[in-house]
Design a protein around this motif. Structure first.
Motif, mmCIF file in Angstrom:
data_model
loop_
_atom_site.group_PDB
_atom_site.id
_atom_site.type_symbol
_atom_site.label_atom_id
_atom_site.label_comp_id
_atom_site.label_asym_id
_atom_site.label_seq_id
_atom_site.Cartn_x
_atom_site.Cartn_y
_atom_site.Cartn_z
ATOM 1 N N VAL A 1 -24.556 0.769 32.968
ATOM 2 C CA VAL A 1 -23.912 1.650 33.947
ATOM 3 C C VAL A 1 -23.506 2.937 33.230
ATOM 4 N N GLY A 2 -24.085 4.060 33.651
ATOM 5 C CA GLY A 2 -23.733 5.346 33.059
ATOM 6 C C GLY A 2 -22.358 5.798 33.508
ATOM 7 N N VAL A 3 -21.557 6.240 32.550
ATOM 8 C CA VAL A 3 -20.195 6.688 32.859
ATOM 9 C C VAL A 3 -19.909 8.022 32.167
ATOM 10 N N SER A 4 -18.728 8.554 32.428
ATOM 11 C CA SER A 4 -18.403 9.925 32.072
ATOM 12 C C SER A 4 -18.112 10.162 30.599
ATOM 13 N N SER A 5 -17.811 9.103 29.849
ATOM 14 C CA SER A 5 -17.527 9.255 28.415
ATOM 15 C C SER A 5 -17.449 7.881 27.771
ATOM 16 N N GLY A 6 -17.419 7.863 26.455
ATOM 17 C CA GLY A 6 -17.191 6.611 25.749
ATOM 18 C C GLY A 6 -15.807 6.057 26.017
ATOM 19 N N THR A 7 -14.842 6.948 26.141
ATOM 20 C CA THR A 7 -13.479 6.535 26.473
ATOM 21 C C THR A 7 -13.438 5.835 27.826
ATOM 22 N N ASP A 8 -14.083 6.443 28.826
ATOM 23 C CA ASP A 8 -14.094 5.837 30.160
ATOM 24 C C ASP A 8 -14.920 4.553 30.183
ATOM 25 N N ALA A 9 -15.903 4.440 29.296
ATOM 26 C CA ALA A 9 -16.646 3.183 29.185
ATOM 27 C C ALA A 9 -15.701 2.048 28.797
ATOM 28 N N ALA B 1 -14.394 -0.963 31.329
ATOM 29 C CA ALA B 1 -14.655 -2.336 30.881
ATOM 30 C C ALA B 1 -13.387 -3.181 30.965
ATOM 31 N N LEU B 2 -12.274 -2.620 30.512
ATOM 32 C CA LEU B 2 -10.994 -3.334 30.612
ATOM 33 C C LEU B 2 -10.601 -3.560 32.067
ATOM 34 N N MET B 3 -10.823 -2.557 32.908
ATOM 35 C CA MET B 3 -10.506 -2.692 34.328
ATOM 36 C C MET B 3 -11.349 -3.790 34.970
ATOM 37 N N VAL C 1 -19.153 -7.292 27.333
ATOM 38 C CA VAL C 1 -19.445 -5.906 27.678
ATOM 39 C C VAL C 1 -19.613 -5.111 26.381
ATOM 40 N N GLY C 2 -20.502 -4.127 26.417
ATOM 41 C CA GLY C 2 -20.643 -3.189 25.306
ATOM 42 C C GLY C 2 -20.435 -1.773 25.799
ATOM 43 N N CYS C 3 -19.815 -0.932 24.971
ATOM 44 C CA CYS C 3 -19.470 0.429 25.385
ATOM 45 C C CYS C 3 -20.018 1.450 24.391
ATOM 46 N N PHE C 4 -20.700 2.469 24.930
ATOM 47 C CA PHE C 4 -21.297 3.517 24.103
ATOM 48 C C PHE C 4 -20.747 4.882 24.474
ATOM 49 N N SER C 5 -20.751 5.766 23.487
ATOM 50 C CA SER C 5 -20.396 7.167 23.692
ATOM 51 C C SER C 5 -21.610 8.035 23.422
ATOM 52 N N PHE C 6 -21.788 9.069 24.243
ATOM 53 C CA PHE C 6 -22.836 10.060 24.016
ATOM 54 C C PHE C 6 -22.243 11.420 23.672
ATOM 55 N N PHE C 7 -21.061 11.403 23.056
ATOM 56 C CA PHE C 7 -20.468 12.645 22.556
ATOM 57 C C PHE C 7 -21.518 13.354 21.687
ATOM 58 N N GLY D 1 -22.498 17.410 26.111
ATOM 59 C CA GLY D 1 -21.171 17.323 26.694
ATOM 60 C C GLY D 1 -20.749 15.871 26.595
ATOM 61 N N ASP D 2 -19.817 15.464 27.428
ATOM 62 C CA ASP D 2 -19.371 14.070 27.398
ATOM 63 C C ASP D 2 -20.310 13.169 28.187
ATOM 64 N N GLY D 3 -20.358 11.914 27.779
ATOM 65 C CA GLY D 3 -21.136 10.906 28.486
ATOM 66 C C GLY D 3 -20.932 9.563 27.827
#
Length: 378
Positions: free
Chosen positions: A55-63, A67-69, A187-193, A202-204
């Motif tokens: 699932v593409g999200v707005s930043s690594g932080t939001d990933a 995930a916690l939510m 769950v795994g979380c990635f940042s595209f900073f 930009g952020d992703g």
């Protein structure tokens, strides 16, 4: 000679035509929210990482946050993580009014110590019942030792969220077969900073999972908890990945493994030639090809800040990842930790230094970096 810590212009030169064409395609489509570029990237990242869904999200932080939510983390719940990482790892826990719990890192890899995790869980039976997630971090591009982390978490029924912000494409030699970062936990979380090995303009970010229920929930949470539009079963947020960023990442993804290999080659060159007393080179926990070297981090036994100043004066970019562990941050004073609680993390914060490692770095540049470190040491 100037040797920047990172030179994105050097990367852009090799893909500029394709990037601009991809961005223009999005502009011409007038589909500026979600759309086929995001879907395509999600499918390709899931395939690359080895999960069923992404699932593409707005930043690594939001990933990390979503995930916690998705795991229903509530106020006063405990979430265990490391005290030595980028701020978002712990910040997202507190944003949900949950309580971060820190366990010590390994002195060689700087990743979560499985023994420290197990010791905490065994020694805190009352608090253990409140632990709703564990977040190991694959710091600098090398996977944490996931098998024992997953085993102890499973023993107590605690889901694991992998913070793989710096580790897209990193491998881990699991006893269940070779795995990629992000594919081992719930769950795994990635940042595209932009500074990441796979960086956007930009952020992703991206959340990956093989659990269909978590996947559907994360998709809903990404768009304010709506399914269908304007009907809200959950309270989510605006966590969408921008299609222009997805378009850029789709151009870059086919080059990623080549860029990893170039970074690994640069790391091998440093390792072979940076033989200086008092300088500890990055530890290879498994195999060099498993480490993607988002950063090449040395440990300086004495006068780290003086070395950094000397390198800066000689045109060499460096960075400290990270100068203050979480338990010593002002905003986490309320947790009750104090200096001395995590001596390995504190030592890392005081002694580590990242050197230039980006793919386009030349041998001449690396020789210059090594020469200046030798000169400083003399």
């Amino acid at each position: 000679m100037k040797v920047p810590l990172l030179d994105l212009k050097a990367q852009l030169k090799t893909i500029e035509h394709d990037v601009k064409a991809a961005v223009n395609e999005v502009i011409d489509s007038t589909q500026y929210i979600m759309g086929p570029k995001v879907t395509d990237l999600e499918e390709r990242i899931a395939e690359y990482v080895g999960t069923n869904y992404a699932v593409g999200v707005s930043s690594g932080t939001d990933a990390l946050l979503v995930a916690l939510m998705a795991l229903d983390i509530k106020p006063a719940d405990l979430v265990i993580t490391t005290p030595f990482s980028f701020f978002a790892t712990a910040g997202v826990i507190s944003r949900l009014n949950a309580i971060p719990v820190f366990v010590e890192i390994d002195s060689d890899t700087y990743n979560m110590s499985p023994a420290a995790l197990q010791q905490w869980l065994e020694s805190e039976p009352d608090k253990r019942k409140k632990v709703k997630a564990v977040i190991p971090v694959h710091l600098y591009g090398q996977c944490a030792d996931m098998d024992p982390i997953l085993e102890v978490a499973e023993t107590y029924g605690i889901p694991v969220i992998e913070d793989a912000a710096q580790a897209v494409g990193s491998h881990y030699p699991s006893k269940h077969g070779e795995k990629k970062a992000g594919s081992m936990g719930a769950v795994g979380c990635f940042s595209f900073f932009p500074s990441k090995n796979l960086g956007a303009m930009g952020d992703g970010g991206m959340v990956v999972t093989s659990d269909i229920h978590l996947y559907e929930k994360i998709k809903m949470l990404r768009t304010h908890g709506a399914q269908p539009k304007y009907y809200h079963a959950l309270i989510g947020g605006n966590f969408r990945l921008d299609p222009i960023q997805a378009a850029v990442l789709l151009v870059k993804l086919p080059h990623l493994d080549t860029w990893h290999a170039m970074r690994q080659g640069n790391a091998a060159y440093y390792d072979a030639n940076l033989n200086i007393e008092g300088i500890k080179k990055p530890h290879i926990a498994y195999n060099r090809q498993y480490h993607i070297y988002n950063q090449y981090v040395i440990s300086v036994a004495d006068k780290r800040d003086e070395l950094r100043k000397f390198l800066t004066e000689n045109g060499i970019g460096t960075e400290i990842y990270y100068p203050v562990p979480f338990h010593e941050q002002e905003c986490f004073k309320y947790l009750g930790y104090k200096s001395g609680d995590f001596p390995i993390s504190e030592y890392a914060a005081q002694h580590t230094l990242a050197l230039p490692i980006y793919p386009e770095l030349t041998r001449e540049m690396q020789d210059y970096v090594i020469e200046k470190i030798v000169r400083w040491k003399e």
